[in-house]
Design a protein around this motif. Structure first.
Motif, PDB file in Angstrom:
ATOM      1  N   ARG A  36       0.837  -1.208   0.000  1.00  0.00           N
ATOM      2  CA  ARG A  36       0.000   0.000   0.000  1.00  0.00           C
ATOM      3  C   ARG A  36       0.865   1.250   0.000  1.00  0.00           C
ATOM      4  O   ARG A  36       0.571   2.232  -0.690  1.00  0.00           O
ATOM      5  CB  ARG A  36      -0.929  -0.019   1.199  1.00  0.00           C
ATOM      6  CG  ARG A  36      -2.011  -1.065   1.106  1.00  0.00           C
ATOM      7  CD  ARG A  36      -3.095  -0.857   2.141  1.00  0.00           C
ATOM      8  NE  ARG A  36      -2.597  -0.639   3.483  1.00  0.00           N
ATOM      9  CZ  ARG A  36      -2.554  -1.557   4.439  1.00  0.00           C
ATOM     10  NH1 ARG A  36      -2.961  -2.778   4.189  1.00  0.00           N
ATOM     11  NH2 ARG A  36      -2.111  -1.261   5.645  1.00  0.00           N
ATOM     12  N   ALA A  37       1.955   1.234   0.762  1.00  0.00           N
ATOM     13  CA  ALA A  37       2.860   2.386   0.808  1.00  0.00           C
ATOM     14  C   ALA A  37       3.519   2.608  -0.549  1.00  0.00           C
ATOM     15  O   ALA A  37       3.673   3.758  -0.986  1.00  0.00           O
ATOM     16  CB  ALA A  37       3.912   2.187   1.891  1.00  0.00           C
ATOM     17  N   LEU A  38       3.900   1.522  -1.200  1.00  0.00           N
ATOM     18  CA  LEU A  38       4.516   1.643  -2.527  1.00  0.00           C
ATOM     19  C   LEU A  38       3.546   2.232  -3.544  1.00  0.00           C
ATOM     20  O   LEU A  38       3.899   3.122  -4.322  1.00  0.00           O
ATOM     21  CB  LEU A  38       5.023   0.286  -3.000  1.00  0.00           C
ATOM     22  CG  LEU A  38       5.647   0.253  -4.390  1.00  0.00           C
ATOM     23  CD1 LEU A  38       6.945   1.048  -4.404  1.00  0.00           C
ATOM     24  CD2 LEU A  38       5.883  -1.169  -4.834  1.00  0.00           C
ATOM     25  N   LEU A  39       2.309   1.769  -3.541  1.00  0.00           N
ATOM     26  CA  LEU A  39       1.314   2.302  -4.473  1.00  0.00           C
ATOM     27  C   LEU A  39       0.973   3.761  -4.151  1.00  0.00           C
ATOM     28  O   LEU A  39       0.798   4.579  -5.064  1.00  0.00           O
ATOM     29  CB  LEU A  39       0.062   1.437  -4.467  1.00  0.00           C
ATOM     30  CG  LEU A  39       0.245   0.041  -5.040  1.00  0.00           C
ATOM     31  CD1 LEU A  39      -1.027  -0.783  -4.863  1.00  0.00           C
ATOM     32  CD2 LEU A  39       0.642   0.099  -6.496  1.00  0.00           C
ATOM     33  N   LEU A  40       0.896   4.098  -2.871  1.00  0.00           N
ATOM     34  CA  LEU A  40       0.641   5.486  -2.485  1.00  0.00           C
ATOM     35  C   LEU A  40       1.795   6.390  -2.902  1.00  0.00           C
ATOM     36  O   LEU A  40       1.577   7.494  -3.427  1.00  0.00           O
ATOM     37  CB  LEU A  40       0.406   5.584  -0.984  1.00  0.00           C
ATOM     38  CG  LEU A  40       0.158   6.994  -0.454  1.00  0.00           C
ATOM     39  CD1 LEU A  40      -1.133   7.547  -1.024  1.00  0.00           C
ATOM     40  CD2 LEU A  40       0.136   7.005   1.041  1.00  0.00           C
ATOM     41  N   ALA A  41       3.025   5.934  -2.708  1.00  0.00           N
ATOM     42  CA  ALA A  41       4.194   6.727  -3.106  1.00  0.00           C
ATOM     43  C   ALA A  41       4.238   6.902  -4.621  1.00  0.00           C
ATOM     44  O   ALA A  41       4.562   7.992  -5.119  1.00  0.00           O
ATOM     45  CB  ALA A  41       5.472   6.063  -2.608  1.00  0.00           C
ATOM     46  N   THR A  42       3.886   5.861  -5.356  1.00  0.00           N
ATOM     47  CA  THR A  42       3.854   5.963  -6.821  1.00  0.00           C
ATOM     48  C   THR A  42       2.799   6.969  -7.267  1.00  0.00           C
ATOM     49  O   THR A  42       3.052   7.801  -8.144  1.00  0.00           O
ATOM     50  CB  THR A  42       3.583   4.587  -7.444  1.00  0.00           C
ATOM     51  OG1 THR A  42       4.587   3.674  -7.012  1.00  0.00           O
ATOM     52  CG2 THR A  42       3.570   4.661  -8.950  1.00  0.00           C
ATOM     53  N   ALA A  43       1.614   6.905  -6.659  1.00  0.00           N
ATOM     54  CA  ALA A  43       0.552   7.850  -7.005  1.00  0.00           C
ATOM     55  C   ALA A  43       0.963   9.285  -6.659  1.00  0.00           C
ATOM     56  O   ALA A  43       0.703  10.217  -7.429  1.00  0.00           O
ATOM     57  CB  ALA A  43      -0.735   7.478  -6.286  1.00  0.00           C
ATOM     58  N   ALA A  44       1.623   9.475  -5.515  1.00  0.00           N
ATOM     59  CA  ALA A  44       2.069  10.811  -5.127  1.00  0.00           C
ATOM     60  C   ALA A  44       3.132  11.330  -6.087  1.00  0.00           C
ATOM     61  O   ALA A  44       3.114  12.505  -6.479  1.00  0.00           O
ATOM     62  CB  ALA A  44       2.611  10.787  -3.701  1.00  0.00           C
ATOM     63  N   LEU A  45       4.052  10.476  -6.480  1.00  0.00           N
ATOM     64  CA  LEU A  45       5.099  10.874  -7.425  1.00  0.00           C
ATOM     65  C   LEU A  45       4.512  11.255  -8.782  1.00  0.00           C
ATOM     66  O   LEU A  45       4.879  12.283  -9.359  1.00  0.00           O
ATOM     67  CB  LEU A  45       6.118   9.746  -7.590  1.00  0.00           C
ATOM     68  CG  LEU A  45       7.259  10.013  -8.558  1.00  0.00           C
ATOM     69  CD1 LEU A  45       8.185  11.071  -7.992  1.00  0.00           C
ATOM     70  CD2 LEU A  45       8.022   8.743  -8.842  1.00  0.00           C
ATOM     71  N   LEU A  46       3.576  10.464  -9.278  1.00  0.00           N
ATOM     72  CA  LEU A  46       2.949  10.777 -10.562  1.00  0.00           C
ATOM     73  C   LEU A  46       2.117  12.056 -10.475  1.00  0.00           C
ATOM     74  O   LEU A  46       2.087  12.847 -11.428  1.00  0.00           O
ATOM     75  CB  LEU A  46       2.104   9.602 -11.041  1.00  0.00           C
ATOM     76  CG  LEU A  46       2.885   8.351 -11.431  1.00  0.00           C
ATOM     77  CD1 LEU A  46       1.937   7.208 -11.759  1.00  0.00           C
ATOM     78  CD2 LEU A  46       3.814   8.631 -12.600  1.00  0.00           C
ATOM     79  N   SER A  47       1.459  12.269  -9.350  1.00  0.00           N
ATOM     80  CA  SER A  47       0.688  13.505  -9.179  1.00  0.00           C
ATOM     81  C   SER A  47       1.599  14.721  -9.144  1.00  0.00           C
ATOM     82  O   SER A  47       1.298  15.753  -9.751  1.00  0.00           O
ATOM     83  CB  SER A  47      -0.130  13.439  -7.887  1.00  0.00           C
ATOM     84  OG  SER A  47      -1.047  12.391  -7.955  1.00  0.00           O
ATOM     85  N   TRP A  48       2.717  14.599  -8.417  1.00  0.00           N
ATOM     86  CA  TRP A  48       3.677  15.701  -8.373  1.00  0.00           C
ATOM     87  C   TRP A  48       4.229  15.990  -9.763  1.00  0.00           C
ATOM     88  O   TRP A  48       4.368  17.147 -10.160  1.00  0.00           O
ATOM     89  CB  TRP A  48       4.820  15.362  -7.421  1.00  0.00           C
ATOM     90  CG  TRP A  48       5.841  16.445  -7.374  1.00  0.00           C
ATOM     91  CD1 TRP A  48       5.794  17.562  -6.604  1.00  0.00           C
ATOM     92  CD2 TRP A  48       7.035  16.547  -8.145  1.00  0.00           C
ATOM     93  NE1 TRP A  48       6.898  18.344  -6.855  1.00  0.00           N
ATOM     94  CE2 TRP A  48       7.675  17.739  -7.804  1.00  0.00           C
ATOM     95  CE3 TRP A  48       7.619  15.720  -9.111  1.00  0.00           C
ATOM     96  CZ2 TRP A  48       8.857  18.124  -8.396  1.00  0.00           C
ATOM     97  CZ3 TRP A  48       8.802  16.125  -9.692  1.00  0.00           C
ATOM     98  CH2 TRP A  48       9.410  17.313  -9.324  1.00  0.00           C
ATOM     99  N   ARG A  49       4.533  14.946 -10.514  1.00  0.00           N
ATOM    100  CA  ARG A  49       5.076  15.126 -11.868  1.00  0.00           C
ATOM    101  C   ARG A  49       4.056  15.818 -12.763  1.00  0.00           C
ATOM    102  O   ARG A  49       4.397  16.680 -13.559  1.00  0.00           O
ATOM    103  CB  ARG A  49       5.475  13.764 -12.444  1.00  0.00           C
ATOM    104  CG  ARG A  49       5.971  13.807 -13.866  1.00  0.00           C
ATOM    105  CD  ARG A  49       7.267  14.604 -13.962  1.00  0.00           C
ATOM    106  NE  ARG A  49       7.656  14.738 -15.332  1.00  0.00           N
ATOM    107  CZ  ARG A  49       7.566  15.866 -16.042  1.00  0.00           C
ATOM    108  NH1 ARG A  49       7.123  16.960 -15.486  1.00  0.00           N
ATOM    109  NH2 ARG A  49       7.939  15.910 -17.292  1.00  0.00           N
ATOM    110  N   TYR A  50       2.773  15.449 -12.631  1.00  0.00           N
ATOM    111  CA  TYR A  50       1.729  16.099 -13.418  1.00  0.00           C
ATOM    112  C   TYR A  50       1.624  17.580 -13.063  1.00  0.00           C
ATOM    113  O   TYR A  50       1.519  18.426 -13.950  1.00  0.00           O
ATOM    114  CB  TYR A  50       0.381  15.411 -13.201  1.00  0.00           C
ATOM    115  CG  TYR A  50      -0.764  16.217 -13.760  1.00  0.00           C
ATOM    116  CD1 TYR A  50      -0.981  16.263 -15.136  1.00  0.00           C
ATOM    117  CD2 TYR A  50      -1.594  16.971 -12.944  1.00  0.00           C
ATOM    118  CE1 TYR A  50      -1.997  17.031 -15.671  1.00  0.00           C
ATOM    119  CE2 TYR A  50      -2.605  17.734 -13.457  1.00  0.00           C
ATOM    120  CZ  TYR A  50      -2.803  17.758 -14.817  1.00  0.00           C
ATOM    121  OH  TYR A  50      -3.803  18.521 -15.344  1.00  0.00           O
ATOM    122  N   MET A  51       1.645  17.884 -11.776  1.00  0.00           N
ATOM    123  CA  MET A  51       1.536  19.286 -11.366  1.00  0.00           C
ATOM    124  C   MET A  51       2.737  20.104 -11.843  1.00  0.00           C
ATOM    125  O   MET A  51       2.581  21.257 -12.266  1.00  0.00           O
ATOM    126  CB  MET A  51       1.392  19.385  -9.850  1.00  0.00           C
ATOM    127  CG  MET A  51       0.067  18.876  -9.335  1.00  0.00           C
ATOM    128  SD  MET A  51      -1.353  19.696 -10.063  1.00  0.00           S
ATOM    129  CE  MET A  51      -1.172  21.321  -9.396  1.00  0.00           C
TER     130      MET A  51
END
Length: 79
Positions: A36-51
């Motif tokens: 769950r932590a890995l998937l959350l970190a991946t989602a956060a990284l992709l969101s940051w990259r989009y922003m």
């Protein structure tokens, strides 16, 4: 270099996510905190990259011009 049409290239990310979902995700145990932590970190990284892309590539520089006012104005404020 692989040459594909722009339409096929647009769906490459979707195909990658569906492929991961069908091949990798069934083997992950949702009760393990590190998945769950890995998937959350991946989602956060992709969101940051989009922003970062959104602010640097698609918005006009902050200024008192019509371009800047229309690009920084959010659609939700018009409701």
């Amino acid at each position: 270099m692989l040459l594909v049409s722009p339409l096929v290239a647009a769906f490459a990310g979707v195909a990658l996510i569906i492929g991961l979902w069908l091949t990798v995700f069934p083997f992950l145990n949702p009760m393990k905190w590190y998945w769950r932590a890995l998937l959350l970190a991946t989602a956060a990284l992709l969101s940051w990259r989009y922003m970062a892309w959104r602010f640097t590539e698609t918005l006009a520089p902050l200024d008192w011009t019509a371009d800047a006012l229309f690009s920084w104005d959010s659609p939700s404020s018009k409701l």
